[in-house]
Design a protein around this motif. Structure first.
Motif, short mmCIF file in Angstrom:
data_model
loop_
_atom_site.label_atom_id
_atom_site.label_comp_id
_atom_site.label_asym_id
_atom_site.label_seq_id
_atom_site.Cartn_x
_atom_site.Cartn_y
_atom_site.Cartn_z
N ARG A 1 45.54 42.41 48.74
CA ARG A 1 45.37 41.12 48.06
C ARG A 1 46.70 40.37 47.91
N ARG A 2 47.72 41.09 47.60
CA ARG A 2 49.03 40.44 47.44
C ARG A 2 49.52 39.87 48.76
N GLY A 3 49.29 40.53 49.87
CA GLY A 3 49.72 40.01 51.18
C GLY A 3 48.96 38.73 51.54
N ARG A 4 47.66 38.71 51.25
CA ARG A 4 46.89 37.51 51.55
C ARG A 4 47.34 36.34 50.69
N ARG B 1 42.52 33.10 42.86
CA ARG B 1 43.12 33.65 41.67
C ARG B 1 42.07 34.40 40.84
N HIS B 2 40.85 33.82 40.78
CA HIS B 2 39.77 34.48 40.03
C HIS B 2 39.38 35.82 40.69
N ARG B 3 39.29 35.78 41.99
CA ARG B 3 38.96 37.04 42.70
C ARG B 3 40.07 38.06 42.51
N LEU B 4 41.31 37.54 42.52
CA LEU B 4 42.44 38.45 42.33
C LEU B 4 42.41 39.05 40.93
N PHE B 5 41.97 38.19 39.96
CA PHE B 5 41.88 38.67 38.58
C PHE B 5 40.81 39.77 38.49
N GLN B 6 39.69 39.51 39.18
CA GLN B 6 38.64 40.50 39.16
C GLN B 6 39.05 41.80 39.85
N ALA B 7 39.91 41.67 40.84
CA ALA B 7 40.31 42.86 41.61
C ALA B 7 41.66 43.39 41.19
N PRO C 1 44.47 45.71 39.68
CA PRO C 1 44.48 47.19 39.62
C PRO C 1 44.09 47.73 38.26
N SER C 2 44.49 47.03 37.20
CA SER C 2 44.16 47.56 35.86
C SER C 2 42.66 47.60 35.63
N ARG C 3 41.92 46.57 36.12
CA ARG C 3 40.47 46.55 35.94
C ARG C 3 39.80 47.64 36.79
N LEU C 4 40.27 47.72 38.06
CA LEU C 4 39.71 48.79 38.90
C LEU C 4 40.02 50.17 38.32
#
Length: 480
Positions: A335-338, A366-372, A374-377
């Motif tokens: 996600r960070r690379g994209r 940004r929302h998808r990144l928030f959902q994904a 690492p802390s949430r996973l």
């Protein structure tokens, strides 16, 4: 021309006449009246047998006298013998082999006719006869209540089986005109009631006339139709009646009949001793097998101990946790690379009209990144990991309880087979000086020194008195 003549001596003439009579006439039955009876010290007897018109000389040698009924001058008898010539005097005579009174002769002929007829019907066939039960618990005796037969049977049963085999007496007459109907009625009554396992039909010895009730056809058919096995003990060893031929078992005497249906206490005692020895060996073998089985189960329990399974599951949890962390890091890096690529594209292509479009896209990312993140996973995976840990703990607890229950059950069975458990209940084991177990109070133990093994410790005893089983005299012996 001369005619050849065959000249015979007087002896030759008498001898040929004797041969002609023996071969031509043979053995015959003759009935007549005894006269001129002469008995000699040698045991031979000579008499004449006559009727109203003629008489014939008869000779009864000592060897055939046992086949003759008592007789005297004037008696009417039936004789069986060989016709011939007494060569010394040329006298026609009958050599008697059997002599019976006229009544016995008729009875014997009737006996032979009935025997042949019942034999042809199959009433004497071995396959029709029933086997006696191995153990007779209820015995029926059909005999006269006044005679000695019932007492002989009772003494025989008491001698062979001290525990006593009770028998039911069916009282009947065993001689005379009413004897046969009473015996038939007793057989039918016993069969209808079904109160006994075996019937004994018995009486003492006697003449053919005395035993004739047992030769009646009605008695023979009642024995054949009786649903209960019938054993006969009639007369002496030489007596034979129609009832003996029809019965399921024929004994020579009433005593022999009682022996045939009663167990021998000595044989039973020997069989019980052998059975007890086999049981002791079997029990020892089973205890040894159970001990080996318990040792095998204990070894299997050690190999399948829940602690080892817990260790394996904990190791598996550690591996899953490491895989989860690596997966989270890979997703985060992707996600960070994209995101970096998008930011770079915005810097390179920054026309004003595309800023709003890319801003909306950026918000979505940004929302998808928030959902994904690492802390949430990590939080989700952690919750799943906690659930797996709870399930694993419950499964381990249940498995441990089941194995504990099986172990306690096996321990209880082993404890029940342990001889020490018997001692714990207050029992003891008496041993001789050479460690032999004392099982019976025998006179040889008088004054002996014994050891009593208890649940805890041992006692040394001295035998002052011995009272075998069944003894009522004296007080119980004591040991010091």
């Amino acid at each position: 021309m001369t005619i050849e003549r065959s000249v015979l001596s007087v002896s030759q003439l008498n001898q040929q006449a004797d041969r002609l009579l023996r071969t031509g006439l043979g053995s015959v039955w003759v009935e007549g009246e005894v006269s001129n009876l002469r008995r000699y010290a040698s045991g031979h007897q000579y008499f004449s047998l006559k009727d109203a018109q003629a008489s014939v000389s008869c000779t009864l040698f000592r060897g055939n006298a046992r086949n003759a009924s008592p007789f005297a001058d004037g008696d009417r008898v039936v004789v069986f013998g060989r016709a011939g010539v007494y060569a010394a005097r040329g006298q026609f005579q009958l050599v008697v082999e059997r002599l019976e009174s006229t009544g016995e002769g008729r009875l014997l002929l009737e006996f032979q006719r009935l025997k042949a007829r019942l034999l042809a019907e199959g009433l004497f066939a071995p396959e029709r006869k029933r086997a006696l039960p191995r153990w007779v618990h209820r015995l029926g005796v059909i005999t006269s209540p006044q005679g000695d037969v019932q007492h002989d049977i009772a003494r025989t049963l008491a001698r062979r089986f001290p525990l006593l085999l009770p028998f039911r007496l069916y009282p009947v007459a065993v001689q005379g005109a009413g004897a046969a109907p009473q015996m038939v009625q007793a057989l039918e009554q016993a069969g209808h009631e079904g109160a006994v396992d075996v019937l004994i039909l018995a009486r003492g010895g006697g003449s053919l006339e005395d035993l004739w009730a047992f030769n009646e056809e009605a008695v023979a058919r009642a024995i054949a139709d009786c649903p209960i096995p019938v054993v006969t003990g009639i007369g002496h060893e030489t007596d034979a009646t129609i009832a003996d031929y029809v019965a399921d078992l024929s004994a020579s005497t009433p005593t022999a009949a009682a022996e045939a249906v009663s167990p021998d206490a000595r044989v039973l005692h020997r069989q019980l001793a052998e059975t007890a020895a086999r049981l002791e060996r079997t029990l020892a073998d089973r205890i040894r097998d159970r001990r080996r089985m318990l040792e095998s189960l204990d070894a299997r329990l050690q190999r399948a101990h829940p602690g080892r399974r817990v260790e394996q599951h904990l190791q598996r949890v550690d591996e899953l946790q490491q895989r989860l962390q690596r997966s989270i890091h890979r997703v985060f890096d992707t996600r960070r690379g994209r995101l970096r690529q998008l930011l770079l594209a915005l810097r390179v292509h920054n026309p004003a009209h595309r800023i709003l479009v890319h801003r909306g896209r950026l918000e979505q990312l940004r929302h998808r990144l928030f959902q994904a993140r690492p802390s949430r996973l990590l939080q989700t995976q952690q919750a799943r990991l906690d659930g797996l840990r709870d399930r694993l703990a419950r499964e381990i607890r249940h498995q441990l309880e089941r194995e504990t229950t099986r172990l306690e059950a096996a321990h209880g069975r082993l404890r029940a087979l342990d001889p020490d458990a018997v001692l714990e209940r207050g029992y003891s084991i008496l041993l001789t000086h050479d460690q032999q177990v004392v099982r019976r109070a025998e006179p040889s133990l008088q004054g002996a020194s014994l050891h009593a093994r208890l649940a805890s410790g041992r006692l040394d005893l001295h035998v002052e008195a011995v009272h075998p089983a069944g003894s009522r005299s004296g007080k119980p012996g004591s040991g010091t």
